[in-house]
Structures are given as structure tokens and as C-alpha cells.
Design a protein around this motif. Structure first.
Motif, PDB file in Angstrom:
ATOM      1  N   MET A 286       0.806  -1.223   0.000  1.00 30.94           N
ATOM      2  CA  MET A 286       0.000   0.000   0.000  1.00 30.94           C
ATOM      3  C   MET A 286       0.845   1.281   0.000  1.00 30.94           C
ATOM      4  O   MET A 286       0.559   2.231  -0.751  1.00 30.94           O
ATOM      5  N   ALA A 287       1.897   1.336   0.836  1.00 37.74           N
ATOM      6  CA  ALA A 287       2.662   2.583   0.935  1.00 37.74           C
ATOM      7  C   ALA A 287       3.320   2.910  -0.412  1.00 37.74           C
ATOM      8  O   ALA A 287       3.277   4.063  -0.882  1.00 37.74           O
ATOM      9  N   ALA A 288       3.903   1.891  -1.063  1.00 38.47           N
ATOM     10  CA  ALA A 288       4.568   2.133  -2.352  1.00 38.47           C
ATOM     11  C   ALA A 288       3.556   2.579  -3.408  1.00 38.47           C
ATOM     12  O   ALA A 288       3.851   3.437  -4.255  1.00 38.47           O
ATOM     13  N   TYR A 289       2.377   2.032  -3.354  1.00 41.06           N
ATOM     14  CA  TYR A 289       1.300   2.404  -4.297  1.00 41.06           C
ATOM     15  C   TYR A 289       0.919   3.866  -4.092  1.00 41.06           C
ATOM     16  O   TYR A 289       0.811   4.646  -5.049  1.00 41.06           O
ATOM     17  N   LEU A 290       0.739   4.253  -2.823  1.00 40.55           N
ATOM     18  CA  LEU A 290       0.341   5.646  -2.550  1.00 40.55           C
ATOM     19  C   LEU A 290       1.468   6.611  -2.945  1.00 40.55           C
ATOM     20  O   LEU A 290       1.203   7.701  -3.461  1.00 40.55           O
ATOM     21  N   ARG A 291       2.726   6.197  -2.736  1.00 45.16           N
ATOM     22  CA  ARG A 291       3.849   7.058  -3.153  1.00 45.16           C
ATOM     23  C   ARG A 291       3.872   7.196  -4.677  1.00 45.16           C
ATOM     24  O   ARG A 291       4.150   8.272  -5.209  1.00 45.16           O
ATOM     25  N   TYR A 292       3.564   6.099  -5.377  1.00 48.10           N
ATOM     26  CA  TYR A 292       3.517   6.149  -6.851  1.00 48.10           C
ATOM     27  C   TYR A 292       2.432   7.130  -7.326  1.00 48.10           C
ATOM     28  O   TYR A 292       2.632   7.887  -8.280  1.00 48.10           O
ATOM     29  N   LEU A 293       1.285   7.137  -6.629  1.00 48.17           N
ATOM     30  CA  LEU A 293       0.162   7.978  -7.087  1.00 48.17           C
ATOM     31  C   LEU A 293       0.272   9.443  -6.646  1.00 48.17           C
ATOM     32  O   LEU A 293      -0.359  10.322  -7.240  1.00 48.17           O
ATOM     33  N   THR A 294       1.056   9.694  -5.581  1.00 47.29           N
ATOM     34  CA  THR A 294       1.041  11.026  -4.971  1.00 47.29           C
ATOM     35  C   THR A 294       1.359  12.176  -5.940  1.00 47.29           C
ATOM     36  O   THR A 294       0.653  13.192  -5.927  1.00 47.29           O
ATOM     37  N   PRO A 295       2.400  12.053  -6.798  1.00 47.41           N
ATOM     38  CA  PRO A 295       2.691  13.208  -7.669  1.00 47.41           C
ATOM     39  C   PRO A 295       1.483  13.614  -8.519  1.00 47.41           C
ATOM     40  O   PRO A 295       1.249  14.803  -8.739  1.00 47.41           O
ATOM     41  N   ALA A 296       0.689  12.638  -8.987  1.00 49.75           N
ATOM     42  CA  ALA A 296      -0.460  12.963  -9.857  1.00 49.75           C
ATOM     43  C   ALA A 296      -1.695  13.346  -9.048  1.00 49.75           C
ATOM     44  O   ALA A 296      -2.538  14.093  -9.527  1.00 49.75           O
ATOM     45  N   ARG A 297      -1.828  12.826  -7.810  1.00 53.21           N
ATOM     46  CA  ARG A 297      -3.103  12.989  -7.100  1.00 53.21           C
ATOM     47  C   ARG A 297      -2.888  13.316  -5.613  1.00 53.21           C
ATOM     48  O   ARG A 297      -3.428  12.629  -4.726  1.00 53.21           O
ATOM     49  N   PRO A 298      -2.085  14.376  -5.335  1.00 47.44           N
ATOM     50  CA  PRO A 298      -1.701  14.634  -3.941  1.00 47.44           C
ATOM     51  C   PRO A 298      -2.895  14.906  -3.028  1.00 47.44           C
ATOM     52  O   PRO A 298      -2.926  14.447  -1.877  1.00 47.44           O
ATOM     53  N   GLN A 299      -3.883  15.647  -3.537  1.00 48.05           N
ATOM     54  CA  GLN A 299      -5.007  16.033  -2.678  1.00 48.05           C
ATOM     55  C   GLN A 299      -5.826  14.824  -2.241  1.00 48.05           C
ATOM     56  O   GLN A 299      -6.211  14.692  -1.076  1.00 48.05           O
ATOM     57  N   GLU A 300      -6.068  13.927  -3.198  1.00 47.32           N
ATOM     58  CA  GLU A 300      -6.886  12.746  -2.860  1.00 47.32           C
ATOM     59  C   GLU A 300      -6.155  11.836  -1.856  1.00 47.32           C
ATOM     60  O   GLU A 300      -6.776  11.304  -0.932  1.00 47.32           O
ATOM     61  N   ILE A 301      -4.843  11.693  -2.036  1.00 51.80           N
ATOM     62  CA  ILE A 301      -4.088  10.832  -1.099  1.00 51.80           C
ATOM     63  C   ILE A 301      -4.149  11.458   0.293  1.00 51.80           C
ATOM     64  O   ILE A 301      -4.321  10.760   1.305  1.00 51.80           O
ATOM     65  N   SER A 302      -4.025  12.768   0.353  1.00 49.56           N
ATOM     66  CA  SER A 302      -4.055  13.430   1.664  1.00 49.56           C
ATOM     67  C   SER A 302      -5.440  13.288   2.312  1.00 49.56           C
ATOM     68  O   SER A 302      -5.562  13.077   3.523  1.00 49.56           O
ATOM     69  N   THR A 303      -6.509  13.352   1.512  1.00 48.83           N
ATOM     70  CA  THR A 303      -7.868  13.133   2.044  1.00 48.83           C
ATOM     71  C   THR A 303      -7.994  11.729   2.647  1.00 48.83           C
ATOM     72  O   THR A 303      -8.561  11.543   3.735  1.00 48.83           O
ATOM     73  N   LEU A 304      -7.458  10.750   1.943  1.00 50.38           N
ATOM     74  CA  LEU A 304      -7.558   9.366   2.421  1.00 50.38           C
ATOM     75  C   LEU A 304      -6.766   9.175   3.706  1.00 50.38           C
ATOM     76  O   LEU A 304      -7.234   8.542   4.669  1.00 50.38           O
ATOM     77  N   LEU A 305      -5.544   9.739   3.737  1.00 47.53           N
ATOM     78  CA  LEU A 305      -4.707   9.587   4.937  1.00 47.53           C
ATOM     79  C   LEU A 305      -5.379  10.255   6.130  1.00 47.53           C
ATOM     80  O   LEU A 305      -5.392   9.702   7.248  1.00 47.53           O
ATOM     81  N   SER A 306      -5.962  11.423   5.910  1.00 53.16           N
ATOM     82  CA  SER A 306      -6.572  12.086   7.076  1.00 53.16           C
ATOM     83  C   SER A 306      -7.838  11.364   7.519  1.00 53.16           C
ATOM     84  O   SER A 306      -8.127  11.305   8.704  1.00 53.16           O
ATOM     85  N   ALA A 307      -8.580  10.731   6.604  1.00 56.33           N
ATOM     86  CA  ALA A 307      -9.736   9.912   7.037  1.00 56.33           C
ATOM     87  C   ALA A 307      -9.265   8.773   7.931  1.00 56.33           C
ATOM     88  O   ALA A 307      -9.935   8.405   8.906  1.00 56.33           O
ATOM     89  N   LEU A 308      -8.092   8.230   7.611  1.00 56.71           N
ATOM     90  CA  LEU A 308      -7.543   7.125   8.423  1.00 56.71           C
ATOM     91  C   LEU A 308      -6.911   7.605   9.726  1.00 56.71           C
ATOM     92  O   LEU A 308      -6.550   6.787  10.579  1.00 56.71           O
ATOM     93  N   GLY A 309      -6.716   8.925   9.847  1.00 58.90           N
ATOM     94  CA  GLY A 309      -6.049   9.476  11.029  1.00 58.90           C
ATOM     95  C   GLY A 309      -4.542   9.335  10.955  1.00 58.90           C
ATOM     96  O   GLY A 309      -3.858   9.284  11.983  1.00 58.90           O
ATOM     97  N   GLN A 310      -3.991   9.254   9.744  1.00 60.60           N
ATOM     98  CA  GLN A 310      -2.539   9.125   9.565  1.00 60.60           C
ATOM     99  C   GLN A 310      -1.969  10.450   9.060  1.00 60.60           C
ATOM    100  O   GLN A 310      -2.557  11.070   8.174  1.00 60.60           O
TER     101      GLN A 310
END
Ligand code: NAP
Ligand code: ZN
Length: 369
Positions: A286-310
Motif C-alpha cells: 500500500m505505501a509504495a502504491y500511494l507514493r507512486y500515485l502522490t505526484p499525480a493525485r496529492p489532494q486525494e491521497i491526503s484526504t484518504l490519509l486524514s480519514a484514516l487518522g494518519q
């Protein structure tokens, strides 16, 4: 806005729901083929509750307890033959994703499609007839109780293959958290991480839908504190167990609409070749997948992390490592698994779509020796 939404399962939730809502079982049929794994359904009370409910409603039943983890196409054909011999007109599964998925395949094969080839079973979307199905999930992770998928081990292709048909959506899903109280920590953690992967991947999928994304965020909001508690070595009480079961069901609805993405595509080889539990296989990637996606979709990844409390991907990676540990692969395995994953349909459901080199990088970064 443009999307479609279809989820036909009647979901019955709460302690005692099998006995309380037994009348719904009558709508399934009169001869139920009851599928479980070897031990857990007898030990956690779900089997006794279901048999009592069937007896009360005057429904005859036969018990098949031969479903192993990651059921194979060969195993479901054996079970389907037994269901036909019994004259089953409905199927009931009690257990984790393995019995639920096996039951979906049996619902197709025992209804008259027994002669169908594996190829057709795994590619056809509509069948002449499928037996109605009820399920009682006793792990909190796969969400199979609300999905139109059965994931079966395919020894010909050496991976896991999908049976997908709206006809295999369970008609009924009974969610009683008491059945999950004695689930060992290792299985609790792996299955909860599977649910988290469904919510995250379903939110980010090419085929994501607005209602699915709402369910995904709610699922992650509920899963976050439970995952942290498990990572800190705490045991969950009934309320915690019920929360996991509910969050897992929500995440199941998410993928019922959107499907999964590259994490699941890569994870299947870890399960097939390295015998890594399905949920753990997703979690280590999961972490490597999210790092791969972050440059293209930073806002969505941050929304997901904050929903998880991370706070960030590093803190999520740390929590996941505490929960499920690591997997190590050698360079040859990384090459091979990337080669298999790139052919999976879920790769086209990943945005931006990874190339084989990207999958190699994700697998390599996740599973360093
Ligand atoms: P599982 O393979 O169904 O079960 C794993 C183990 O947990 C088994 O040993 C089982 O014992 C035990 N167990 C189940 N419930 C228990 C309980 N309440 N207390 C104690 N032990 C219990 O595991 P799973 O992770 O739930 O399912 C994995 C399968 O689901 C994989 O094949 C995966 O590919 C699939 N999956 C399907 C979907 C979908 O949408 N259809 C989504 C994700 C994953 P017994 O054998 O004795 O019962
Ligand atoms: Zn999964």
C-alpha cells in the motif's frame, strides 16, 4: 456527474440477526447447501445459529465443511457436484472470503452450469440460472457479502481469477460481530487491512463512483482507530469488532461498484507463490502504491490519509508494518510478479496507469530483502 449504482443485497446487522431475521431464509429455497471452512463456523456459533434458523423455517440443509483458504476451481467443482447430488435450491456460506467466494461459484455451477469450462465461468457475465445465496461473514475484511465477485485460485494460470456476475451478489448478508470475537490477531489484522485496501483503491479507481467514495471515506474513518489499536497490541471488544465488520461491509460496497486496482493485481502473486494472506499482501504494497500515485493525485491521497487518522504515508507504513509485518522478494520474483500483474484487468482501473517498470519499482520498494 455520471455514474450507475447497483447493490441488491439485503444486509441484516446486529447481535442475534440470524435468529431474528430467519424468515428471510424462506425466500431462498427449501434445500440449502451450507458451506463452511473446517473449524471456525462450528467454533464461533454461526453454524449452530444458522442450522437452528433453517430448522425453525422448515428448510432442509446439508453441511459441506471442505472449503480451504483461497479456494481453487477444482475444489468448487467438487462442492458443486455435492450440492447437485443433494438437490440444493439455494446456497448458504458461513466464514471468511474463502467460503463466501466458493459458495458464489457453487451457486453458478450447481444451478445447471456444471459442464461450463473454467474459461467461460471466469469470463461470462450472465448465466442461465444461478442459485440464490445467503452469507454470514465471520472475518471482517473481504466485503464479499456485498460484492458480485468470487476470487478463485486458478492453477492453470498460476494466479487468482475472478468470477464476476451480478447474479452472484448474495441475496442476504447477516452481520453479527459476535462471530468474530475469537478471530486470532493475525487474521483480524490481515482482514482489516484488506478492508482498508478496498476503501483506498475503490476511492482512487478509474471506475470510482461518488457514493462509493463517500462509503470509502466513512469506512476509513471507522477503520483508522481500530487499526491503530490493533497495531498497539490491544484486543478489540464487541463494539470494536462490530465496527470492523461494518467498515469492511462499506468497503465491500465500494469495490462492488469500482473494482480494485494495482495493489490487488500485484498482491495475487504474493498469495499464490509465497502463501501470504490476501490482506497482508495488499497491506505490504500500500505505501509504495500511494507514493507512486502522490505526484499525480496529492489532494486525494491526503484526504484518504486524514480519514484514516494518519499524518503521512510514512506513518501509515509504520502502522501497517506493526500490524502485518513484512514480505521479502528476490529480484527474480519481483520481475516475474510484475510480469503477471501487468496482465491483470485491475491495472487498467489504476490512474495513472502503471507500466511494468512501475510495478517492479512498487514491488521492489515494498518487499526489499
Ligand atoms: P479465509 O480464507 O476465508 O479464512 C482464513 C482463516 O480464518 C481460515 O483458517 C478460517 O478458518 C479462519 N476464520 C474465519 N472466520 C473465523 C472466526 N470467526 N474465528 C476464527 N477463525 C476464523 O480468509 P479471508 O481473508 O476472509 O478471505 C480471503 C479470501 O477472500 C481470498 O481468497 C481472497 O482472494 C478473497 N476475497 C474476496 C473478495 C470478494 O469481493 N469476493 C474481496 C477480497 C478478498 P476455517 O477454514 O476453519 O473457517
Ligand atoms: Zn481484497
Amino acid at each position: 456527474m455520471k455514474f450507475t449504482y447497483y447493490m441488491p443485497t439485503r444486509v441484516l446487522v446486529g447481535a442475534g440477526c440470524v435468529a431474528e431475521h430467519s424468515q428471510y431464509l424462506c425466500s431462498l429455497g427449501q434445500r440449502a447447501f451450507l458451506m463452511t471452512g473446517k473449524y471456525s463456523a462450528a467454533a464461533n456459533g454461526s453454524l449452530a445459529d444458522m442450522c437452528a434458523a433453517l430448522d425453525k423455517e422448515g428448510i432442509r440443509w446439508q453441511h459441506w465443511n471442505q472449503v480451504g483458504p483461497n479456494p481453487t476451481l477444482e475444489e468448487v467443482r467438487l462442492a458443486a457436484a455435492a450440492a447437485r447430488d443433494f438437490g440444493a435450491d439455494c446456497i448458504i456460506a458461513l466464514g471468511g472470503g474463502s467460503p463466501m467466494d466458493a459458495a458464489k461459484a457453487v451457486a453458478v455451477l450447481a444451478a445447471g452450469e456444471v459442464a461450463v469450462s473454467d474459461e467461460v465461468l471466469l469470463s461470462q457475465r450472465r448465466f442461465v440460472k444461478v442459485l440464490p445465496l445467503a452469507v454470514v461473514p465471520t472475518t471482517a475484511g473481504t466485503g464479499s457479502e456485498v460484492t458480485p465477485y468470487a476470487i478463485l485460485t486458478n492453477n492453470t494460470l498460476k494466479t487468482k481469477s475472478f468470477l464476476t456476475s451480478e447474479q452472484v451478489y448474495p441475496k442476504l448478508a447477516f452481520l453479527d460481530g459476535r462471530y468474530t470475537l475469537d478471530l486470532p490477531l493475525k487474521i483480524t489484522a490481515a482482514t482489516a487491512v484488506d478492508a482498508m485496501s478496498h476503501a483506498i483503491e475503490g476511492y482512487l479507481a478509474v471506475r470510482a463512483t461518488p457514493p462509493g467514495q463517500s462509503f470509502a471515506l466513512e469506512s476509513l474513518r471507522l477503520l483508522g482507530p481500530q487499526l491503530s489499536a490493533l497495531a498497539a497490541g490491544q484486543t478489540l471488544d464487541l463494539a470494536g469488532r462490530e465496527t470492523l465488520l461494518y467498515a469492511s461491509m462499506l468497503a465491500g460496497i465500494v469495490i462492488s461498484q469500482s473494482g480494485t486496482t494495482a495493489v490487488h493485481a500485484m498482491g495475487y502473486s504474493l498469495t499464490y507463490f509465497k502463501e501470504v494472506d490476501h490482506g497482508k499482501a495488499n497491506g505490504v504494497l500500500m505505501a509504495a502504491y500511494l507514493r507512486y500515485l502522490t505526484p499525480a493525485r496529492p489532494q486525494e491521497i491526503s484526504t484518504l490519509l486524514s480519514a484514516l487518522g494518519q499524518a503521512n504515508i510514512d506513518s501509515l507504513a509504520l502502522t501497517l508494518e506493526k500490524l502485518i509485518g513484512r514480505v521479502q522478494l528476490n529480484p527474480d520474483e519481483i520481475d516475474r510478479f510484475a510480469g503477471i500483474a501487468i496482465q491483470a484487468a485491475n491495472i487498467q482501473n489504476t490512474r495513472p496507469q502503471p507500466a511494468q517498470e512501475d510495478l517492479k519499482t512498487m514491488l521492489g520498494n515494498s518487499c526489499k530483502k
